[in-house]
Every structure is written in structure tokens, then in C-alpha cells.
Design a protein around this motif. Structure first.
Motif, mmCIF file in Angstrom:
data_model
loop_
_atom_site.group_PDB
_atom_site.id
_atom_site.type_symbol
_atom_site.label_atom_id
_atom_site.label_comp_id
_atom_site.label_asym_id
_atom_site.label_seq_id
_atom_site.Cartn_x
_atom_site.Cartn_y
_atom_site.Cartn_z
ATOM 1 N N ARG A 276 0.828 -1.205 0.000
ATOM 2 C CA ARG A 276 0.000 0.000 0.000
ATOM 3 C C ARG A 276 0.863 1.255 0.000
ATOM 4 N NH1 ARG A 276 -2.312 0.095 4.757
ATOM 5 N NH2 ARG A 276 -1.448 -1.845 5.520
ATOM 6 N N SER A 277 1.979 1.183 -0.715
ATOM 7 C CA SER A 277 2.857 2.347 -0.792
ATOM 8 C C SER A 277 3.473 2.465 -2.185
ATOM 9 C CB SER A 277 3.965 2.215 0.263
ATOM 10 O OG SER A 277 4.954 3.176 0.027
ATOM 11 N N MET A 312 -1.520 9.919 -8.749
ATOM 12 C CA MET A 312 -2.296 8.989 -7.923
ATOM 13 C C MET A 312 -3.685 8.822 -8.530
ATOM 14 S SD MET A 312 -0.487 8.616 -4.880
ATOM 15 C CE MET A 312 1.135 9.218 -4.536
ATOM 16 N N THR A 353 -1.011 13.935 -2.190
ATOM 17 C CA THR A 353 -0.997 12.738 -1.347
ATOM 18 C C THR A 353 0.380 12.080 -1.401
ATOM 19 O OG1 THR A 353 -3.328 12.361 -1.872
ATOM 20 C CG2 THR A 353 -2.128 10.512 -0.935
ATOM 21 N N GLY A 355 3.061 9.036 -1.174
ATOM 22 C CA GLY A 355 2.942 7.634 -1.615
ATOM 23 C C GLY A 355 3.158 6.648 -0.489
ATOM 24 N N VAL A 356 2.451 6.862 0.613
ATOM 25 C CA VAL A 356 2.597 5.964 1.774
ATOM 26 C C VAL A 356 1.217 5.454 2.185
ATOM 27 C CG1 VAL A 356 4.674 7.097 2.643
ATOM 28 C CG2 VAL A 356 2.443 7.904 3.400
ATOM 29 N N PRO A 357 1.155 4.346 2.940
ATOM 30 C CA PRO A 357 -0.163 3.801 3.290
ATOM 31 C C PRO A 357 -1.057 4.808 4.005
ATOM 32 C CG PRO A 357 1.574 2.256 3.872
ATOM 33 C CD PRO A 357 2.253 3.509 3.437
ATOM 34 N N GLY A 358 -2.303 4.850 3.581
ATOM 35 C CA GLY A 358 -3.300 5.648 4.298
ATOM 36 C C GLY A 358 -3.308 7.137 4.023
ATOM 37 N N ALA A 359 -2.369 7.635 3.214
ATOM 38 C CA ALA A 359 -2.291 9.085 3.006
ATOM 39 C C ALA A 359 -3.545 9.623 2.319
ATOM 40 C CB ALA A 359 -1.051 9.425 2.188
ATOM 41 N N GLY A 360 -4.130 8.813 1.444
ATOM 42 C CA GLY A 360 -5.311 9.254 0.693
ATOM 43 C C GLY A 360 -6.500 9.544 1.586
ATOM 44 N N ASP A 389 -7.180 1.049 0.146
ATOM 45 C CA ASP A 389 -5.819 1.528 -0.109
ATOM 46 C C ASP A 389 -5.058 0.548 -1.010
ATOM 47 O OD1 ASP A 389 -3.654 3.173 0.051
ATOM 48 O OD2 ASP A 389 -3.168 2.788 2.140
ATOM 49 N N THR A 393 -3.590 2.009 -4.418
ATOM 50 C CA THR A 393 -2.133 2.078 -4.588
ATOM 51 C C THR A 393 -1.714 1.280 -5.824
ATOM 52 O OG1 THR A 393 -1.961 2.173 -2.192
ATOM 53 C CG2 THR A 393 0.071 1.774 -3.402
ATOM 54 N N ASN A 396 -2.402 3.390 -8.691
ATOM 55 C CA ASN A 396 -1.429 4.492 -8.736
ATOM 56 C C ASN A 396 -0.146 4.051 -9.424
ATOM 57 O OD1 ASN A 396 -3.188 6.050 -7.253
ATOM 58 N ND2 ASN A 396 -2.125 5.815 -5.296
HETATM 59 N N1 ASP Z 1 -1.231 4.491 -0.343
HETATM 60 C C1 ASP Z 1 -1.307 5.286 -1.534
HETATM 61 C C2 ASP Z 1 -0.007 5.211 -2.302
HETATM 62 O O1 ASP Z 1 1.026 4.978 -1.735
HETATM 63 C C3 ASP Z 1 -1.673 6.701 -1.278
HETATM 64 C C4 ASP Z 1 -3.059 6.758 -0.703
HETATM 65 O O2 ASP Z 1 -3.233 6.488 0.486
HETATM 66 O O3 ASP Z 1 -4.006 7.036 -1.465
HETATM 67 O O4 ASP Z 1 -0.024 5.389 -3.500
#
Ligand code: ASP
Length: 417
Positions: A276-277, A312, A353, A355-360, A389, A393, A396
């Protein structure tokens, strides 16, 4: 070239092992999940150990990002050799990123209108959440320029690293013989870093198993039912966007089949799904487009790190679906004006956003407030955000690779068959 014949079967069997790890992880998680709370051995030893394995895999991937991106971007910029060409690649990349993102949000809104995921939801009364303020645009621009490139690297600030590496690579060309020595040195570092990627990826089947097993155990099948529509809308939207938009792009500009495309980026897609990153998946994404598509370092080392930071499509699509979901759950009619507002803010929010888990999920607050939807709606989605996520991801990352292939083709690169 000489070791290619050996490499192909090895890579194929690795991919198979990763797929097996994924499937076994899902099955294991779903079976074991309901027993964890009542079985001390599972709760205290087995699950923490599996969790540790997943976290180590994630750290190993993250460890590669800064040296790999910096070295390959310096070498890549120097190999392009021409500042105007670099500028052209930049403009093309950003334009494609923006267009595909806007299309993704429209598709997200369409899925939200079609599935009506929030209609008839029973909203609990104790929701709470706080909004995230959008950064002023001047600060966003200023943030791209590093004051200390070493600090940018220690903080893994991708945009600052990209900017400094571009300056550095271009200066290598301008410095003639001496600059050539330096860019050759970075070329060698990047080759070595790709070998490190291979070493880390040999651990991927276990890492993938561990990451997906922990998620599946935590969520189980039961949680899916009340949210089936919103999960379905996001997943179907992501699949449609990938199959329609990216396939079309690759067919039109790169003259390659969608099958060729999706086969080439399978490792990156699975890695994105389980980690998820986007940033964490970057080493795998870079190695996939280089080895499976034959994209040059000059294009891939610029397009992909930039994409992992600003492109994203999955996040944008998810924000479109979730905005509608929240509006429907709270019985707030969404006018066409509001939906257009969502397209504009979700495009900006997805660029911002990380590119880390949960940022969205955090950026979703910005989209909701901007069109006057209650941010308490965040609490509705938060419980299942991990599942959403994974899909966003994955999209993305797949979007970055599609743009990378298209930019390479339009720059006259012959992609592998
Ligand atoms: N986890 C997503 C990513 O790394 C970003 C998001 O949380 O939307 O692309």
C-alpha cells in the motif's frame, strides 16, 4: 545480455512464488483471523512473527528508494544529454499524469452514481474527525526546492531529490570529461542498486505472504458485507480505469498489447497492492519497466519517482467514490457543480498525497470540506481504508508504468516485444 537466458526463467519462477505467497496469505489470513483472539499461541507468537516478516520486507524496499532514485536519475539525466529533451519529457509526463488523474475521478464519480454505495447506510452517532487544511500553493512550490540536498535525502523528500538529481545530472554533461567520470560512477551505483533490488525481491514471496496474511486476518470476510458496495465501486473503478485507459494508451502510443503491458508490471502491481505504498514499490516498478519493457534510465528514472509522488489515479478515483458515498450516507444531494468541484479538488488532493499507506484518507478530508460535505464521513470509510488503499495504490503504480511506457515510446524508444 549474456545472462538474459538464465534470468528469464528465474524471474518467472519468482513471480509464480510471489503469486503463490499472495494466495496462501489471503487463505491463511481468512482461516486464522477469527481464531486469533481466542488462541494465545496465534495471538502472541505466530501473528506477531508474520507481522514482523512483512514489516522487514517493507523496510528493505524502503531502504532502496533514495540511493536507487538518486543514482539512476543522475545517470539518466546525464545520458539524455540535452536539457531541452529533459524539459520535453517533463512536460509530457506531467500532462499525461494530470489528464489520467482527472479521468480517474470522473470514473470514480460515475461508479459512485452507479453503485449508490451510501444509500440506506445507518450512520452511527459518534463519528468524529478533523479536516486537513490545504497548503497554500506558494508553499507547495517552495517545498520542491531543497535548501540542503543531504537533508532531502535523509527525509526521503522525493520531489527535492528529483530536482537536485536533475541539476546534478545536467551539470555532469556541462562539466565535460570530469562530469562524465561522475555520471559513469552513478551509472555503476545504479547498476549495483538494481542487484540489491533483486536480492530484496528474492524475499518477496515471504514478504507478500506476511503482509497480505496480516491484513486478511485483521479484516476477515465479515467486514466486507456492509461495505460491499463501496469496496465494489472502488475495485471495479480501478479495474475499468486500468483496462480501458492504460490499455488504450499503451496500444495507441507504444503499439503494444494490453497483455504485454500487464504481464510486464505484475511484480510491481502485487507489491503495490500488499505494501500500500507507491514509494515503497518504486524499486520494483523501476526494475520492471527497465527489464520487461526496455525503457531507458533517462525516462524511467525521471517518470517513475515523479509518478510515485504526484500521480495517484487510484487515490483520485477513490476520492470520487468516497465523496459520493459520504453524500449519500448523509443524505446530502450532490449537485453537478459540487461534482465538478470534486474533480478539481480531488486532482489537487491526489497530487498532494504522499505515496505511503493511508495518506489518501487524510487528503479525503480536504475534498469533503471543499465541497461542503461533513468530514465526519471519514470515520465511515476509515474502518475499511486498508482494503481500499490496496486497490488504489495498485492503480497508482500501474498508472505510473503506463505513462512511463508511453513517454518512452513517444521519445522514440523501441520497447521490448
Ligand atoms: N497508499 C497510496 C499510495 O502509496 C496513497 C493513498 O493512500 O491514497 O499510493
Amino acid at each position: 545480455m549474456a545472462n538474459n537466458p538464465q534470468r528469464m526463467p528465474r524471474r518467472k519462477s519468482l513471480l509464480l512464488k510471489i503469486l503463490i505467497g499472495f494466495v496462501l496469505g489471503v487463505i491463511f489470513g481468512f482461516i486464522v483471523g477469527p481464531m486469533v483472539s481466542t488462541t494465545p499461541a496465534l495471538k502472541d507468537y505466530v501473528m506477531p512473527f508474520i507481522d514482523l516478516v512483512g514489516k522487514i520486507f517493507l523496510r528493505l524496499l524502503t531502504m532502496l528508494i533514495v540511493p536507487l532514485v538518486f543514482a539512476s536519475l543522475v545517470a539518466g539525466a546525464a545520458s539524455v544529454g540535452d536539457v531541452r529533451k529533459l524539459g520535453r519529457i517533463g512536460v509530457k509526463t506531467l500532462a499525461l499524469y494530470l489528464i489520467t488523474t482527472a479521468v480517474a475521478i470522473v470514473l470514480g464519480l460515475a461508479c459512485g452514481n452507479l453503485f449508490q454505495p451510501g444509500v440506506g447506510m445507518n450512520i452511527p452517532g459518534d463519528l468524529s474527525a478533523s479536516a486537513r487544511e490545504a497548503k497554500p500553493i506558494a508553499d507547495v512550490l517552495l517545498d520542491i526546492f531543497p535548501t540542503n540536498p543531504i537533508a532531502s535525502m535523509t527525509n526521503a523528500n522525493m520531489l527535492q531529490i528529483i530536482l537536485f538529481a536533475l541539476f546534478f545530472g545536467v551539470a555532469c554533461i556541462m562539466a565535460g570529461e570530469r562530469g562524465k567520470k561522475i555520471s559513469d560512477f552513478f551509472e555503476d551505483i545504479s547498476e549495483v542498486m538494481y542487484k540489491v533490488v533483486h536480492i530484496v525481491m528474492s524475499f518477496a514471496p515471504y514478504g507478500v505472504f506476511a503482509l497480505i496474511a496480516v491484513t486478511a486476518a485483521k479484516f476477515g470476510v465479515a467486514i466486507l458485507a456492509p461495505f460491499a458496495k463501496v469496496i465494489g465501486a472502488v475495485y471495479i473503478g480501478c479495474i475499468v480505469h486500468a483496462v480501458l485507459i492504460y490499455s488504450l494508451m499503451v496500444m495507441m502510443f507504444s503499439r503494444r498489447s494490453p497483455l504485454w503491458f500487464f504481464k510486464g508490471i505484475r511484480e510491481a502491481a502485487i507489491t503495490a497492492f500488499v505494501t500500500r505504498s507507491s514509494s515503497g514499490s518504486l524499486p520494483v516498478t523501476l526494475s520492471n519497466v527497465r527489464e520487461n519493457f526496455g525503457v531507458s534510465e533517462g525516462v524511467s528514472a525521471f517518470v517513475l519517482p515523479l509518478g510515485a509522488t504526484v500521480n495517484m489515479d487510484g487515490t483520485a478515483l477513490y476520492q470520487g467514490v468516497c465523496a459520493l458515498f459520504v453524500a449519500q450516507a448523509f443524505n446530502i444531494p450532490l449537485t453537478l457543480d459540487m461534482q465538478i468541484g470534486i474533480v478539481a479538488t480531488a486532482t489537487l488532493a491526489s497530487i498532494g498525497t504522499a505515496g505511503v499507506p493511508g495518506a489518501g484518507l487524510i487528503m479525503l478530508t480536504m475534498v469533503l470540506t471543499s465541497v461542503g460535505l461533513p468530514i465526519e464521513g471519514i470515520a465511515l470509510v476509515a474502518g475499511i481504508d486498508v482494503i481500499l488503499d490496496a486497490a488504489r495504490t495498485c492503480l497508482n503504480v500501474v498508472g505510473d508504468t503506463a505513462v512511463c511506457a508511453v513517454v518512452a515510446s513517444t521519445e522514440g524508444e523501441e520497447l521490448t516485444k
